[in-house]
Design a protein around this motif. Sequence first.
Motif, PDB file in Angstrom:
ATOM      1  N   THR A  28       0.944  -1.469   0.034  1.00  0.00           N
ATOM      2  CA  THR A  28      -0.107   0.056   0.015  1.00  0.00           C
ATOM      3  C   THR A  28       0.899   1.322  -0.050  1.00  0.00           C
ATOM      4  N   LYS A  29       1.958   1.167   0.703  1.00  0.00           N
ATOM      5  CA  LYS A  29       2.789   2.672   0.883  1.00  0.00           C
ATOM      6  C   LYS A  29       3.742   2.600  -0.005  1.00  0.00           C
ATOM      7  N   HIS A  30       4.312   1.636  -0.491  1.00  0.00           N
ATOM      8  CA  HIS A  30       5.298   1.670  -1.503  1.00  0.00           C
ATOM      9  C   HIS A  30       5.082   0.890  -3.006  1.00  0.00           C
ATOM     10  N   GLY A  31       3.963   0.298  -3.228  1.00  0.00           N
ATOM     11  CA  GLY A  31       3.646  -0.334  -4.415  1.00  0.00           C
ATOM     12  C   GLY A  31       4.401  -1.730  -4.748  1.00  0.00           C
ATOM     13  N   VAL A  32       4.732  -2.278  -3.663  1.00  0.00           N
ATOM     14  CA  VAL A  32       5.703  -3.601  -3.561  1.00  0.00           C
ATOM     15  C   VAL A  32       4.600  -4.790  -3.889  1.00  0.00           C
ATOM     16  N   ASN A  33       4.968  -5.460  -4.867  1.00  0.00           N
ATOM     17  CA  ASN A  33       4.228  -6.509  -4.888  1.00  0.00           C
ATOM     18  C   ASN A  33       4.634  -7.929  -4.146  1.00  0.00           C
ATOM     19  N   CYS A  34       3.845  -8.873  -3.852  1.00  0.00           N
ATOM     20  CA  CYS A  34       4.213  -9.783  -2.878  1.00  0.00           C
ATOM     21  C   CYS A  34       3.333 -10.878  -3.177  1.00  0.00           C
ATOM     22  N   GLU A  35       3.869 -12.078  -3.388  1.00  0.00           N
ATOM     23  CA  GLU A  35       3.309 -13.389  -3.510  1.00  0.00           C
ATOM     24  C   GLU A  35       4.025 -14.335  -2.481  1.00  0.00           C
ATOM     25  N   TRP A  36       3.096 -15.025  -1.778  1.00  0.00           N
ATOM     26  CA  TRP A  36       3.409 -15.948  -0.674  1.00  0.00           C
ATOM     27  C   TRP A  36       3.322 -17.438  -1.338  1.00  0.00           C
ATOM     28  N   SER A  37       4.172 -18.259  -1.028  1.00  0.00           N
ATOM     29  CA  SER A  37       3.718 -19.764  -1.279  1.00  0.00           C
ATOM     30  C   SER A  37       4.193 -20.503  -0.030  1.00  0.00           C
ATOM     31  N   ASP A  38       3.531 -20.896   0.845  1.00  0.00           N
ATOM     32  CA  ASP A  38       3.612 -21.382   2.293  1.00  0.00           C
ATOM     33  C   ASP A  38       4.358 -20.476   3.017  1.00  0.00           C
ATOM     34  N   SER A  39       5.597 -20.717   3.474  1.00  0.00           N
ATOM     35  CA  SER A  39       6.235 -19.855   4.093  1.00  0.00           C
ATOM     36  C   SER A  39       7.454 -18.883   3.550  1.00  0.00           C
ATOM     37  N   THR A  40       7.105 -18.853   1.952  1.00  0.00           N
ATOM     38  CA  THR A  40       8.251 -18.015   1.763  1.00  0.00           C
ATOM     39  C   THR A  40       7.426 -17.102   0.719  1.00  0.00           C
ATOM     40  N   ALA A  41       8.001 -15.695   0.641  1.00  0.00           N
ATOM     41  CA  ALA A  41       7.607 -14.681  -0.055  1.00  0.00           C
ATOM     42  C   ALA A  41       8.269 -14.173  -0.932  1.00  0.00           C
ATOM     43  N   ARG A  42       7.867 -13.544  -2.238  1.00  0.00           N
ATOM     44  CA  ARG A  42       8.948 -12.826  -3.253  1.00  0.00           C
ATOM     45  C   ARG A  42       8.289 -11.411  -3.186  1.00  0.00           C
TER      46      ARG A  42
END
Length: 105
Positions: A28-42
């Motif tokens: 929301t603040k910086h426009g960073v996209n995040c994708e989670w897969s179990d306990s790992t995020a990118r």
Amino acid sequence: MRRVERTYTLGDDDAIARLKALADYWRTKHGVNCEWSDSTARLVGRKLGVKYDATVVVGAGVVVVEVEVGLLAEKLGGPRYVERKVDEYLDPSHSIESLRARIPT
């Protein structure tokens, strides 16, 4: 590539929920996209010419963040900012509700 490693005393599910709240804050603040897969995020993004590219792995009481930042982000203190925010969101003195309340609307 910078590597940040932090230990935590929370349960893994709680730690993941807190880091998901942090990812929502950054989205929301910086426009960073995040994708989670179990306990790992990118996490990937760019704002005002500052590039973000990170992997977060959570489990067994340890969070490992590997972040690649450009020269501008390095000069602006990006890695220290990431360390500070991860520490803040893993701090058990902050409730998950109070962390989620920080997400800009």
